[in-house]
Design a protein around this motif. Structure first.
Motif, PDB file in Angstrom:
ATOM      1  N   ILE A 140       0.852  -1.199   0.000  1.00  0.00           N
ATOM      2  CA  ILE A 140       0.000   0.000   0.000  1.00  0.00           C
ATOM      3  C   ILE A 140       0.881   1.239   0.000  1.00  0.00           C
ATOM      4  N   HIS A 141       0.307   2.341  -0.503  1.00  0.00           N
ATOM      5  CA  HIS A 141       1.046   3.605  -0.547  1.00  0.00           C
ATOM      6  C   HIS A 141       0.242   4.686   0.161  1.00  0.00           C
ATOM      7  N   ILE A 142       0.893   5.396   1.082  1.00  0.00           N
ATOM      8  CA  ILE A 142       0.261   6.483   1.824  1.00  0.00           C
ATOM      9  C   ILE A 142       0.600   7.796   1.123  1.00  0.00           C
ATOM     10  N   ASP A 143      -0.418   8.457   0.539  1.00  0.00           N
ATOM     11  CA  ASP A 143      -0.164   9.695  -0.215  1.00  0.00           C
ATOM     12  C   ASP A 143       0.095  10.902   0.674  1.00  0.00           C
ATOM     13  N   PRO A 202       1.196  11.345   4.440  1.00  0.00           N
ATOM     14  CA  PRO A 202       1.562  10.750   5.731  1.00  0.00           C
ATOM     15  C   PRO A 202       1.138  11.577   6.949  1.00  0.00           C
ATOM     16  N   SER A 203       0.918  12.892   6.765  1.00  0.00           N
ATOM     17  CA  SER A 203       0.562  13.727   7.917  1.00  0.00           C
ATOM     18  C   SER A 203      -0.880  13.494   8.373  1.00  0.00           C
ATOM     19  N   CYS A 204      -1.742  12.967   7.480  1.00  0.00           N
ATOM     20  CA  CYS A 204      -3.130  12.737   7.914  1.00  0.00           C
ATOM     21  C   CYS A 204      -3.672  11.345   7.559  1.00  0.00           C
ATOM     22  N   ASP A 205      -3.024  10.616   6.644  1.00  0.00           N
ATOM     23  CA  ASP A 205      -3.491   9.269   6.311  1.00  0.00           C
ATOM     24  C   ASP A 205      -2.716   8.241   7.139  1.00  0.00           C
ATOM     25  N   GLU A 206      -3.436   7.306   7.733  1.00  0.00           N
ATOM     26  CA  GLU A 206      -2.783   6.320   8.585  1.00  0.00           C
ATOM     27  C   GLU A 206      -2.764   4.931   7.949  1.00  0.00           C
ATOM     28  N   VAL A 207      -1.794   4.149   8.384  1.00  0.00           N
ATOM     29  CA  VAL A 207      -1.731   2.744   7.967  1.00  0.00           C
ATOM     30  C   VAL A 207      -2.899   2.023   8.648  1.00  0.00           C
ATOM     31  N   SER A 249       4.800   2.154   1.269  1.00  0.00           N
ATOM     32  CA  SER A 249       5.585   3.263   0.732  1.00  0.00           C
ATOM     33  C   SER A 249       4.790   4.540   0.987  1.00  0.00           C
ATOM     34  N   ARG A 250       5.467   5.666   0.920  1.00  0.00           N
ATOM     35  CA  ARG A 250       4.820   6.935   1.247  1.00  0.00           C
ATOM     36  C   ARG A 250       5.279   8.030   0.298  1.00  0.00           C
ATOM     37  N   THR A 251       4.478   9.107   0.220  1.00  0.00           N
ATOM     38  CA  THR A 251       4.855  10.304  -0.536  1.00  0.00           C
ATOM     39  C   THR A 251       5.258  11.391   0.445  1.00  0.00           C
ATOM     40  N   CYS A 252       6.318  12.094   0.106  1.00  0.00           N
ATOM     41  CA  CYS A 252       6.840  13.165   0.955  1.00  0.00           C
ATOM     42  C   CYS A 252       6.980  14.428   0.104  1.00  0.00           C
ATOM     43  N   SER A 272       9.270   3.161   5.963  1.00  0.00           N
ATOM     44  CA  SER A 272       8.767   2.854   4.613  1.00  0.00           C
ATOM     45  C   SER A 272       9.762   1.988   3.854  1.00  0.00           C
ATOM     46  N   GLN A 273       9.215   1.207   2.926  1.00  0.00           N
ATOM     47  CA  GLN A 273      10.074   0.450   2.008  1.00  0.00           C
ATOM     48  C   GLN A 273      10.831   1.428   1.108  1.00  0.00           C
ATOM     49  N   TYR A 274      10.093   2.438   0.643  1.00  0.00           N
ATOM     50  CA  TYR A 274      10.683   3.536  -0.124  1.00  0.00           C
ATOM     51  C   TYR A 274       9.743   4.733  -0.040  1.00  0.00           C
ATOM     52  N   VAL A 275      10.268   5.912  -0.404  1.00  0.00           N
ATOM     53  CA  VAL A 275       9.507   7.156  -0.298  1.00  0.00           C
ATOM     54  C   VAL A 275       9.570   7.911  -1.625  1.00  0.00           C
ATOM     55  N   PHE A 276       8.421   8.404  -2.083  1.00  0.00           N
ATOM     56  CA  PHE A 276       8.392   9.289  -3.253  1.00  0.00           C
ATOM     57  C   PHE A 276       8.628  10.718  -2.760  1.00  0.00           C
ATOM     58  N   LEU A 277       9.658  11.386  -3.248  1.00  0.00           N
ATOM     59  CA  LEU A 277       9.828  12.815  -2.975  1.00  0.00           C
ATOM     60  C   LEU A 277       9.210  13.551  -4.153  1.00  0.00           C
ATOM     61  N   LYS A 278       8.099  14.269  -3.886  1.00  0.00           N
ATOM     62  CA  LYS A 278       7.314  14.825  -4.995  1.00  0.00           C
ATOM     63  C   LYS A 278       7.668  16.272  -5.320  1.00  0.00           C
ATOM     64  N   ASN A 279       7.204  16.675  -6.508  1.00  0.00           N
ATOM     65  CA  ASN A 279       7.409  18.040  -7.025  1.00  0.00           C
ATOM     66  C   ASN A 279       8.875  18.340  -7.323  1.00  0.00           C
ATOM     67  N   ILE A 280       9.594  17.334  -7.817  1.00  0.00           N
ATOM     68  CA  ILE A 280      10.990  17.559  -8.218  1.00  0.00           C
ATOM     69  C   ILE A 280      11.018  18.526  -9.408  1.00  0.00           C
ATOM     70  N   PHE A 281      10.179  18.258 -10.395  1.00  0.00           N
ATOM     71  CA  PHE A 281       9.976  19.175 -11.521  1.00  0.00           C
ATOM     72  C   PHE A 281       8.478  19.468 -11.626  1.00  0.00           C
ATOM     73  N   ASP A 282       8.086  20.361 -12.520  1.00  0.00           N
ATOM     74  CA  ASP A 282       6.667  20.656 -12.725  1.00  0.00           C
ATOM     75  C   ASP A 282       5.956  19.397 -13.223  1.00  0.00           C
ATOM     76  N   CYS A 283       4.826  19.080 -12.592  1.00  0.00           N
ATOM     77  CA  CYS A 283       4.066  17.878 -12.941  1.00  0.00           C
ATOM     78  C   CYS A 283       3.546  17.964 -14.378  1.00  0.00           C
ATOM     79  N   ILE A 284       3.610  16.853 -15.099  1.00  0.00           N
ATOM     80  CA  ILE A 284       3.158  16.816 -16.494  1.00  0.00           C
ATOM     81  C   ILE A 284       1.646  16.622 -16.567  1.00  0.00           C
TER      82      ILE A 284
END
Length: 203
Positions: free
Chosen positions: A74-77, A79-84, A93-96, A109-121
């Motif tokens: 499962i992926h937590i989009d 983490p500050s308000c969604d719980e496992v 995994s989680r988004t940060c 987490s198994q791994y973490v997405f660091l978002k907004n690296i570039f402008d979203c397509i």
């Protein structure tokens, strides 16, 4: 370096065929991301995909699907308000969206997405929130490492940048799905060819 494919945010007619073809071409990690949708549509899509591919799929939301279809995790989009879910055992995994919380999120987490690296397509309103200097500093401090995957505007052209910064993977969405017009195309050879280029670029 790992390659993660994030589904288009909306469902479309050819989706199961394209996803099956991508798995056949070597896709190892698909994130099922359909924000705001009814779980019955995700159930239907998963039912249409061969069972052998289910173990390569991680679900965002509707976490019961993980057990029902024997998915990867499962992926937590948010983490500050969604719980496992209580009692959940398995891959998470989680988004940060900020570097300050990366260290803590990586620990759980198994791994973490660091978002907004570039402008979203896909989502034009989502813009880059980091300078290259900030990313380089995070990399130098060891915050960006093999457990952190780059999300946001990632494309074939900037995979090299993510590699140089030390990201453990890249998350591809718009750069892939823009190769296929869901409204008037049936031939998705261009999309599959682009996936093969991405796979080779990741190395």
């Amino acid at each position: 370096m790992k390659l993660v494919i994030l589904t288009k945010s909306t469902f479309f007619v050819e989706e199961d065929k394209i996803l099956s073809s991508l798995f056949d071409e070597g896709m190892e990690n698909l994130h099922l991301f359909k924000p705001g949708s009814s779980p019955m549509y995700s159930e239907r899509l998963l039912t249409l995909l061969p069972e052998e591919f289910h173990k390569k799929i991680t679900v965002h939301g509707h976490f019961y699907l993980k057990g029902e279809f024997n998915l990867a995790g499962i992926h937590i989009d948010n983490p500050s308000c969604d719980e496992v879910p209580a009692g959940y055992k398995g891959q998470i995994s989680r988004t940060c969206d900020n570097i300050e919380t990366l260290k803590d999120l990586k620990r759980n987490s198994q791994y973490v997405f660091l978002k907004n690296i570039f402008d979203c397509i896909e989502f034009k309103e989502e813009k880059s929130t980091f300078t290259m200097a900030e990313l380089e500093e995070a990399s130098a401090q060891g915050l960006i490492d093999k457990k952190v995957y780059a999300l946001g505007g990632m494309s074939l052209e900037n995979v090299k940048v993510a590699k140089e910064l030390g990201f453990g993977g890249v998350v591809i969405c718009g750069d892939l799905w823009n190769r296929f017009n869901i409204h008037n195309e049936l031939d998705y050879k261009k999309l599959i060819a682009h996936f093969d280029k991405l796979r080779k670029a990741i190395g």
